[in-house]
Design a protein around this motif. Structure first.
Motif, mmCIF file in Angstrom:
data_model
loop_
_atom_site.group_PDB
_atom_site.id
_atom_site.type_symbol
_atom_site.label_atom_id
_atom_site.label_comp_id
_atom_site.label_asym_id
_atom_site.label_seq_id
_atom_site.Cartn_x
_atom_site.Cartn_y
_atom_site.Cartn_z
ATOM 1 N N LYS A 77 -3.104 15.577 -1.121
ATOM 2 C CA LYS A 77 -2.714 16.613 -2.072
ATOM 3 C C LYS A 77 -2.686 16.090 -3.511
ATOM 4 C CE LYS A 77 2.207 15.856 -1.040
ATOM 5 N NZ LYS A 77 3.464 16.493 -0.571
ATOM 6 N N ASP A 78 -3.314 14.950 -3.721
ATOM 7 C CA ASP A 78 -3.382 14.355 -5.061
ATOM 8 C C ASP A 78 -4.338 15.176 -5.925
ATOM 9 O OD1 ASP A 78 -3.936 12.574 -7.306
ATOM 10 O OD2 ASP A 78 -3.017 11.001 -6.096
ATOM 11 N N ASP A 79 -3.873 15.625 -7.087
ATOM 12 C CA ASP A 79 -4.693 16.473 -7.964
ATOM 13 C C ASP A 79 -5.711 15.699 -8.794
ATOM 14 O OD1 ASP A 79 -3.504 18.846 -7.171
ATOM 15 O OD2 ASP A 79 -1.861 18.647 -8.621
ATOM 16 N N SER A 80 -5.635 14.377 -8.800
ATOM 17 C CA SER A 80 -6.555 13.579 -9.608
ATOM 18 C C SER A 80 -7.994 13.731 -9.102
ATOM 19 C CB SER A 80 -6.167 12.097 -9.559
ATOM 20 O OG SER A 80 -7.207 11.283 -10.041
ATOM 21 N N GLU A 81 -8.891 14.105 -10.013
ATOM 22 C CA GLU A 81 -10.297 14.233 -9.640
ATOM 23 C C GLU A 81 -10.866 12.889 -9.187
ATOM 24 O OE1 GLU A 81 -12.152 16.891 -9.288
ATOM 25 O OE2 GLU A 81 -10.433 18.162 -9.835
ATOM 26 N N TYR A 82 -10.376 11.826 -9.797
ATOM 27 C CA TYR A 82 -10.848 10.482 -9.454
ATOM 28 C C TYR A 82 -10.483 10.129 -8.016
ATOM 29 C CZ TYR A 82 -12.070 5.589 -10.542
ATOM 30 O OH TYR A 82 -12.650 4.345 -10.586
ATOM 31 N N VAL A 83 -9.280 10.509 -7.603
ATOM 32 C CA VAL A 83 -8.840 10.263 -6.226
ATOM 33 C C VAL A 83 -9.602 11.169 -5.268
ATOM 34 C CG1 VAL A 83 -6.891 10.351 -4.632
ATOM 35 C CG2 VAL A 83 -6.563 9.458 -6.945
ATOM 36 N N LYS A 84 -9.700 12.458 -5.599
ATOM 37 C CA LYS A 84 -10.369 13.412 -4.706
ATOM 38 C C LYS A 84 -11.837 13.036 -4.484
ATOM 39 C CE LYS A 84 -9.038 17.156 -7.001
ATOM 40 N NZ LYS A 84 -8.878 18.599 -7.344
ATOM 41 N N LYS A 85 -12.483 12.575 -5.522
ATOM 42 C CA LYS A 85 -13.895 12.207 -5.431
ATOM 43 C C LYS A 85 -14.125 11.102 -4.410
ATOM 44 C CE LYS A 85 -17.744 10.642 -8.335
ATOM 45 N NZ LYS A 85 -18.152 10.247 -9.704
ATOM 46 N N ASN A 86 -13.136 10.246 -4.237
ATOM 47 C CA ASN A 86 -13.282 9.098 -3.335
ATOM 48 C C ASN A 86 -12.602 9.291 -1.986
ATOM 49 O OD1 ASN A 86 -14.475 6.586 -4.991
ATOM 50 N ND2 ASN A 86 -13.209 7.834 -6.370
ATOM 51 N N LEU A 87 -11.994 10.448 -1.786
ATOM 52 C CA LEU A 87 -11.171 10.638 -0.594
ATOM 53 C C LEU A 87 -11.887 11.380 0.535
ATOM 54 C CD1 LEU A 87 -8.439 10.273 0.750
ATOM 55 C CD2 LEU A 87 -7.618 12.304 -0.447
ATOM 56 N N GLY A 88 -12.066 12.698 0.402
ATOM 57 C CA GLY A 88 -12.548 13.511 1.513
ATOM 58 C C GLY A 88 -13.866 13.080 2.103
ATOM 59 N N ALA A 89 -14.941 13.260 1.329
ATOM 60 C CA ALA A 89 -16.276 12.962 1.859
ATOM 61 C C ALA A 89 -16.507 11.472 2.028
ATOM 62 C CB ALA A 89 -17.336 13.552 0.928
ATOM 63 N N PHE A 90 -15.967 10.660 1.121
ATOM 64 C CA PHE A 90 -16.280 9.233 1.110
ATOM 65 C C PHE A 90 -15.371 8.432 2.056
ATOM 66 C CE2 PHE A 90 -16.078 5.017 -1.188
ATOM 67 C CZ PHE A 90 -17.320 4.591 -0.738
ATOM 68 N N ALA A 91 -14.092 8.316 1.711
ATOM 69 C CA ALA A 91 -13.191 7.453 2.477
ATOM 70 C C ALA A 91 -12.959 7.960 3.897
ATOM 71 C CB ALA A 91 -11.858 7.314 1.744
ATOM 72 N N ILE A 92 -12.820 9.282 4.027
ATOM 73 C CA ILE A 92 -12.539 9.840 5.366
ATOM 74 C C ILE A 92 -13.838 10.181 6.091
ATOM 75 C CG2 ILE A 92 -11.352 11.643 6.650
ATOM 76 C CD1 ILE A 92 -9.418 11.899 4.275
ATOM 77 N N MET A 104 0.819 -1.208 0.000
ATOM 78 C CA MET A 104 0.000 0.000 0.000
ATOM 79 C C MET A 104 0.860 1.268 0.000
ATOM 80 S SD MET A 104 -3.387 -0.729 0.057
ATOM 81 C CE MET A 104 -2.825 -1.603 -1.402
ATOM 82 N N GLU A 105 1.977 1.207 0.701
ATOM 83 C CA GLU A 105 2.870 2.371 0.728
ATOM 84 C C GLU A 105 3.459 2.660 -0.651
ATOM 85 O OE1 GLU A 105 5.545 1.324 4.062
ATOM 86 O OE2 GLU A 105 4.790 3.168 4.980
ATOM 87 N N VAL A 106 3.682 1.616 -1.416
ATOM 88 C CA VAL A 106 4.178 1.786 -2.786
ATOM 89 C C VAL A 106 3.050 2.256 -3.700
ATOM 90 C CG1 VAL A 106 5.159 0.597 -4.793
ATOM 91 C CG2 VAL A 106 6.014 0.085 -2.497
ATOM 92 N N TRP A 107 1.876 1.658 -3.550
ATOM 93 C CA TRP A 107 0.749 1.985 -4.425
ATOM 94 C C TRP A 107 0.293 3.434 -4.277
ATOM 95 C CZ3 TRP A 107 -3.400 -2.404 -5.149
ATOM 96 C CH2 TRP A 107 -2.764 -3.541 -5.686
ATOM 97 N N LYS A 108 0.438 4.010 -3.100
ATOM 98 C CA LYS A 108 -0.025 5.395 -2.907
ATOM 99 C C LYS A 108 0.766 6.377 -3.763
ATOM 100 C CE LYS A 108 2.996 6.470 1.028
ATOM 101 N NZ LYS A 108 3.101 6.662 2.483
ATOM 102 N N GLU A 109 1.940 5.951 -4.258
ATOM 103 C CA GLU A 109 2.786 6.797 -5.117
ATOM 104 C C GLU A 109 2.719 6.363 -6.575
ATOM 105 O OE1 GLU A 109 4.204 9.320 -3.796
ATOM 106 O OE2 GLU A 109 4.162 8.846 -1.651
ATOM 107 N N ASP A 110 1.812 5.428 -6.899
ATOM 108 C CA ASP A 110 1.755 4.861 -8.246
ATOM 109 C C ASP A 110 1.381 5.918 -9.284
ATOM 110 O OD1 ASP A 110 1.594 1.786 -9.314
ATOM 111 O OD2 ASP A 110 0.371 3.119 -10.549
ATOM 112 N N ASP A 111 1.873 5.729 -10.510
ATOM 113 C CA ASP A 111 1.566 6.672 -11.596
ATOM 114 C C ASP A 111 0.095 6.642 -11.990
ATOM 115 O OD1 ASP A 111 4.190 7.497 -11.705
ATOM 116 O OD2 ASP A 111 4.732 6.097 -13.304
ATOM 117 N N SER A 112 -0.570 5.495 -11.761
ATOM 118 C CA SER A 112 -1.969 5.360 -12.170
ATOM 119 C C SER A 112 -2.903 5.885 -11.088
ATOM 120 C CB SER A 112 -2.300 3.894 -12.454
ATOM 121 O OG SER A 112 -3.681 3.713 -12.618
ATOM 122 N N GLU A 113 -3.816 6.770 -11.491
ATOM 123 C CA GLU A 113 -4.802 7.272 -10.533
ATOM 124 C C GLU A 113 -5.733 6.155 -10.070
ATOM 125 O OE1 GLU A 113 -7.169 10.293 -12.353
ATOM 126 O OE2 GLU A 113 -8.093 8.941 -13.815
#
Length: 468
Positions: free
Chosen positions: A373-388, A330-339
């Motif tokens: 601080k990930d700029d990907s909209e796909y990541v942001k959409k699933n992060l703040g309101a949803f995952a956290i 997971m520590e490696v995947w969080k830096e992966d090139d793929s959103e």
């Protein structure tokens, strides 16, 4: 007149059947030929075969084989059973005579077939081939000869055969006391039957079980594809769960077989097969960690969004069950090139938090923090309101609120926006006082994205205030 027509159609069907073959995967059934007699002689001199078929007091030489299998009762269709073109056994089927119907208690006008079979090559026993043979021939009788029922009368002292027939959908009808003379003794038997409607209901399940038993992963994929819906393009979730359950039931104790199946399904083009693979991988991760991580990475980065969801769910299972081993991945995947992979990391942490106690909170938040601080909209959409907001905050409120306070001091626009969005989740209303304080700091930031996030969060928290 009607009965006469039925009899003529019956004879025609039997005549046509003599030249027809039956196939199912590696299984091949064809009419018995004269040159097949040598195989019957071999099998019917083996005590292991004779104890269940004919009797050990009745070994067959060539003359007896010709007498019993080539020169009697033309209504019985006799066949050689082959596996990958290797002769391995015998099966016969036949329309029940009026006398047999009367003995068994059936009506004269019922379309009934009987069948008998044995696997003569002992190395092919206990491999699921007998089950496949019975299912295949029964399906043939239902679909081609339009049999209403298929019946058998196995001896009660043969539990292995009874289990096989039960698995194939046969149900007991009546007890037949002293029904069959075998090795000088009259043995009790059980009349069993399979009705045509049962086959239609269970055919897919039985085909699946056969394919799994034979490790025929290509056939598993074919069966999954048959169930896919036009809307989703994949099989229903309930169907995929049944496949996962069936595979684990058969092969969970055999990690090498289970991994081979997971790898084959995961590398296929079928979305359903990939999704099944994602939930087999956690079962063998302990034995093949690198290979499993690579395959899960591929599934979680799939072009199909539904496949990605199942991939993230598979990651969650491993992170929950084998946290220390999978955490570095997971520590490696969080830096992966793929959103897609970074998003899968977010979802894995959220899903895993439902099962992991608060002692895991700091390390889970450590994975999430760079993604704030990930700029990907796909990541942001699933992060703040949803995952956290709807995930980690509910599970670890003290840890998450303290962590969010530390992030408010960051000047990064994406980080601050994500912090605000946490409080737009319904679950965050329980912490409206803490949220109000954090939002008061963020609303001083004049950047448009942050202002919009703060307003959305405020509207959500206001609902909690109105309720109280």
């Amino acid at each position: 007149m009607q009965q006469s027509l039925r009899k003529r159609a019956f004879k025609k069907a039997i005549k046509e059947k003599v030249i027809l073959m039956i196939e199912s995967g590696n299984l091949f059934v064809r009419p018995l030929k004269k040159e097949d007699a040598v195989h019957l002689v071999k099998w019917l001199n083996d005590p292991e075969v004779l104890q269940w078929y004919e009797g050990r007091d009745r070994p067959h030489d060539l003359n007896k084989v010709y007498e019993h299998f080539y020169e009697c009762d033309n209504r019985v269709i006799k066949n050689l059973v082959m596996w990958n073109q290797t002769p391995i056994g015998y099966v016969q089927y036949y329309p029940l005579s009026e006398k047999e119907k009367r003995i068994y208690g059936y009506k004269r006008d019922e379309s009934l077939y009987g069948m008998d079979q044995f696997i003569g090559e002992l190395s092919y026993q206990d491999r699921g081939i007998g089950t496949q043979l019975v299912n295949t021939v029964a399906a043939f009788l239902f679909n081609k000869l339009e049999a209403g029922k298929v019946v058998m009368d196995p001896q009660l002292r043969n539990p292995r055969a009874l289990r096989c027939y039960e698995k194939c959908g046969f149900r007991p009808v009546r007890y037949l006391k002293s029904h069959e003379m075998h090795e000088g003794k009259k043995e009790d038997c059980l009349l069993i039957e399979k009705i045509r409607s049962w086959l239609k209901l269970n055919e897919w399940k039985q085909s699946l079980e056969n394919a799994i038993e034979q490790r025929n992963w290509s056939q598993v994929i074919i069966l999954l594809e048959k169930e896919k819906t036009k809307h989703a393009g994949s099989a229903p979730a309930a169907t995929k769960r049944k496949v996962i359950k069936a595979i684990l039931k058969q092969w969970k104790a055999y990690s090498d077989v289970l991994w081979a199946g997971a790898e084959f399904l995961g590398d296929s083009e079928s979305p359903s097969a990939k999704e099944v693979s994602a939930h087999l991988i956690p079962e063998v991760y302990e034995f093949y960690p690198e290979e499993c991580a690579q395959l899960l990475h591929k599934i979680a980065d799939d072009a199909n969004w539904e496949v990605r969801e199942w991939g993230a769910s598979g990651c969650c299972e491993i992170l929950t069950e084998r946290f220390e081993k999978f955490y570095p991945v997971m520590e490696v995947w969080k830096e992966d090139d793929s959103e897609n992979i970074r998003r899968a990391t977010v979802l894995s942490v959220m899903y895993a938090s439902k099962s992991l106690d608060e002692s895991y909170a700091p390390r889970l938040l450590k994975i999430i923090e760079p993604l704030m601080k990930d700029d990907s909209e796909y990541v942001k959409k699933n992060l703040g309101a949803f995952a956290i907001g709807d995930g980690l905050l509910k599970r670890y409120p003290e840890h998450v609120l303290s962590w969010l306070k530390s992030l408010v001091g960051f000047d990064d626009e994406t980080v601050r926006c994500n912090v605000a969005m946490v409080f737009s989740a319904a679950a965050a209303r329980s912490y409206y006082k803490e949220g109000d304080k954090l939002l008061a700091q963020l609303e001083k930031d004049e950047r448009n994205t942050i202002q919009r996030a703060v307003k959305k969060a405020r509207r959500n928290l206001d609902k909690a205030i109105r309720v109280t």
